[in-house]
Design an enzyme around this catalytic site. Structure first.
Site, PDB file in Angstrom:
ATOM      1  N   GLY A 288      10.945  -8.476 -43.650  1.00 56.13           N
ATOM      2  CA  GLY A 288       9.968  -7.414 -43.890  1.00 56.13           C
ATOM      3  C   GLY A 288       8.876  -7.893 -44.821  1.00 56.13           C
ATOM      4  O   GLY A 288       8.710  -9.090 -45.040  1.00 56.13           O
ATOM      5  N   ASN A 289       8.092  -6.969 -45.348  1.00 51.98           N
ATOM      6  CA  ASN A 289       7.075  -7.322 -46.338  1.00 51.98           C
ATOM      7  C   ASN A 289       6.881  -6.165 -47.311  1.00 51.98           C
ATOM      8  O   ASN A 289       7.476  -5.108 -47.146  1.00 51.98           O
ATOM      9  CB  ASN A 289       5.764  -7.736 -45.646  1.00 51.98           C
ATOM     10  CG  ASN A 289       5.138  -6.594 -44.875  1.00 51.98           C
ATOM     11  OD1 ASN A 289       4.658  -5.621 -45.445  1.00 51.98           O
ATOM     12  ND2 ASN A 289       5.158  -6.696 -43.544  1.00 51.98           N
ATOM     13  N   ARG A 290       6.060  -6.371 -48.317  1.00 53.95           N
ATOM     14  CA  ARG A 290       5.960  -5.426 -49.434  1.00 53.95           C
ATOM     15  C   ARG A 290       4.999  -4.267 -49.205  1.00 53.95           C
ATOM     16  O   ARG A 290       4.721  -3.511 -50.132  1.00 53.95           O
ATOM     17  CB  ARG A 290       5.532  -6.173 -50.710  1.00 53.95           C
ATOM     18  CG  ARG A 290       6.585  -7.114 -51.229  1.00 53.95           C
ATOM     19  CD  ARG A 290       6.070  -7.846 -52.467  1.00 53.95           C
ATOM     20  NE  ARG A 290       7.039  -8.786 -52.965  1.00 53.95           N
ATOM     21  CZ  ARG A 290       8.067  -8.473 -53.754  1.00 53.95           C
ATOM     22  NH1 ARG A 290       8.247  -7.219 -54.123  1.00 53.95           N
ATOM     23  NH2 ARG A 290       8.913  -9.404 -54.155  1.00 53.95           N
ATOM     24  N   SER A 291       4.469  -4.103 -48.009  1.00 52.86           N
ATOM     25  CA  SER A 291       3.558  -2.978 -47.777  1.00 52.86           C
ATOM     26  C   SER A 291       4.271  -1.654 -48.028  1.00 52.86           C
ATOM     27  O   SER A 291       5.361  -1.416 -47.514  1.00 52.86           O
ATOM     28  CB  SER A 291       3.042  -3.013 -46.337  1.00 52.86           C
ATOM     29  OG  SER A 291       2.337  -1.821 -46.049  1.00 52.86           O
TER      30      SER A 291
END
Ligand code: CTP
Ligand code: CA
Length: 225
Positions: free
Chosen positions: A33-36
């Site tokens: 995933g990512n930090r958005s």
């Protein structure tokens, strides 16, 4: 210019927005995933709906309430986001605020990946990733291209340089660039500083709360409709 107290100046306008991260599954329990946080995209959706637009929000996995009057489609992966966005055309405006994964696992393992199954006994792990489709570029090149296509560029360095490159390469009308990876702005934060770039001008918005930036960005979009 419109403000939080303005009337329905986007009435009749169909605005399609993507927001949040995507999760690319590796096995039944793990993903990339990512930090958005989705906050910027959700703020734009809320503001657009308040200003009378018909808003469709394609949201990656975030725990945020759906803004009033917004039609929300929940997705998980980049592939799902691609299908939901392209399937929601036509629209007058597309705003790609999602942090779409650039790579996804070539294969999702149906069973949990085990250290003991790795060729070197688990000292290292190799996962093959393949490129995802570029949702924003496909929307901009679509037969039913929205009149205004807006991208976001989250960069850690050389913000304006990379943003302008994306504007040209993806044939966008506008790109909103912000610096991430420093305290107090970008991903996860309530505040942000956006530099909005189009073919003619550079507009510096911020540093301000994402709700204020959302209205300012919609003002710039409305001026192009
Ligand atoms: N984007 C997209 N689909 C992808 C990747 C990115 O729609 N598969 C969109 C994002 O929603 C954003 C814009 O492209 O509006 C720019 O995303 P960004 O990650 O900054 O750019 P990339 O083109 O992916 O380039 P890179 O990550 O290599 O800097
Ligand atoms: Ca990317």
């Amino acid at each position: 210019a419109a403000s939080l107290s303005s009337g329905p100046d986007l009435a009749g306008c169909r605005i399609l927005i993507s927001a949040g991260p995507t999760y690319e599954d590796l096995d039944p329990v793990r993903f990339i995933g990512n930090r958005s946080s989705g906050k910027m995209g959700f703020a734009i959706a809320a503001s657009a709906a308040r200003r009378g637009a018909q808003v469709v929000l394609v949201a990656g996995p975030v725990s945020m309430p759906t803004p009033p009057g917004v039609r929300r489609i929940n997705v998980r992966s980049a592939a799902e986001m691609h299908d939901a966005v392209l399937g929601s055309l036509p629209a007058d405006v597309y705003i790609g605020a999602a942090a779409v994964a650039d790579y996804t696992a070539r294969e999702i393992q149906s069973q949990k990946i085990k250290k003991s199954d790795q060729p070197d006994g688990g000292d290292t792990l190799t996962i093959e990733l393949v490129r995802t489709r570029d949702v924003l570029a496909e929307v901009a090149a679509h037969a039913q291209r929205p009149r205004v296509v807006v991208g976001f560029a989250a960069e850690t360095h050389d913000v304006e340089h990379y943003a302008r490159d994306k504007l040209v390469r993806k044939q966008l009308d506008m790109i909103a660039a912000n610096q991430v990876g420093c305290a107090g702005s970008g991903f996860e934060s309530d505040d942000n500083a956006l530099t909005v770039i189009d073919a003619e001008r550079v507009h510096s918005l911020g540093s301000a709360p994402k709700t204020v930036l959302a209205d300012a960005l919609l003002d710039l979009i409305r001026a192009r409709l």
